[in-house]
Design an enzyme around this catalytic site. Sequence first.
Site, PDB file in Angstrom:
ATOM      1  CG  ASP A  46       5.490  -4.954   5.126  1.00 37.18           C
ATOM      2  OD1 ASP A  46       4.413  -4.378   4.873  1.00 37.18           O
ATOM      3  OD2 ASP A  46       6.344  -5.210   4.258  1.00 37.18           O
ATOM      4  CG  HIS A  60       6.027  -1.952   2.483  1.00 32.95           C
ATOM      5  ND1 HIS A  60       6.341  -3.273   2.236  1.00 32.95           N
ATOM      6  CD2 HIS A  60       5.965  -1.348   1.261  1.00 32.95           C
ATOM      7  CE1 HIS A  60       6.465  -3.472   0.925  1.00 32.95           C
ATOM      8  NE2 HIS A  60       6.246  -2.314   0.321  1.00 32.95           N
ATOM      9  CB  SER A 103       7.425  -3.548  -2.513  1.00 30.83           C
ATOM     10  OG  SER A 103       6.059  -3.270  -2.392  1.00 30.83           O
TER      11      SER A 103
END
Length: 351
Positions: A297, A326, A129
Amino acid sequence: MSDYEIFELGDVVLQCGRTLHDAKLAFKTFGTLNAAKDNVIVYPTWYSASHADNEWLIGEGMALDPAQYFIIIPNMLGNGVSSSPSNTSEPYDRARFPPVTIYDQVRLQHRLVTEKFGIERIALVTGWSMGAAQSFQWGASYPDMVERILPFMGAARCSRHNFVFLEGVKAALTADAEFKDGWYEAPPRRGLRAMARVYAGWGFSQTFYRKELELKQPVRPFGGRAPDVPWNYASLEDFLVYFWEGFFLPKDANDLLALLWTWQHADISGDPAYGGDFDAALAGIKAKAIVMPGSTDLYFPQEDSAYEVARMPNAELRVCHSDWGHFAGDPRGTSPDIAFVDAALKELLAR
């Protein structure tokens, strides 16, 4: 007693033009730096996370094995452990904390690596991330230092769509009357709960919810520590309250907003060397790279990763096929997903 160390940065002039006085960078290390100082892995943190939240990918027999590598986890400024709105003295405390870019974050991490440890070569930078954004930035800003990068479920810049999502998160948090423009005396709990509800629809995929995966007990994560919460929730509402509200309620609202700003303005071409030319910044990454998006995602679609890889000289696109959106890259994901990331890390380190 804390389980981390502090690197004193002194007075730091940020890209925004403000000076963060007496700045501090918190970090934790695993393993031993060898005599050649060439067994180094830098593993930055993600949105709202501290070093402890990264430890799931470190362990004996894993790619990030402390018996073989010297692993440094630097905490981002704004995460509540390094200098942040919640721990900075006046006048830059709370709502007045200055904006910090990804370039600022990595530039200060570079100081830690070089000034404290005397390291000149980094075997790998990896992260999930926002940790992926920092991995890209390391590769672009220090191309002759970084040998490999593996950014997973992240991007080299924040897309317009991702920016809009984050505006919704921000609006939910700051609409609480108790927020008081960041000068709250007690946590704005209504805003934090609202933020959690918005985030819940994006952190996991449509397929995750369609299959009711939050109601089922998955396999324990591959290596590392066990998950903080069980996955056998009684209902969807139980999941939204216990997992998502429970995730955000302990966090400081101003810290969350500071990191949200960093996320929204992520762009590796923010390095002055590239003058805002995103394609040139991607081309400047010399490191061997595996760029790993998640197939479902909602933040960082694989189309964006394909664009990045096409402009990087030594990069491969490797999609992690997962129903977990995600969170395929997080310790709360499924065992096969974590094993997939670990296998790619091992392969890249062997090159």
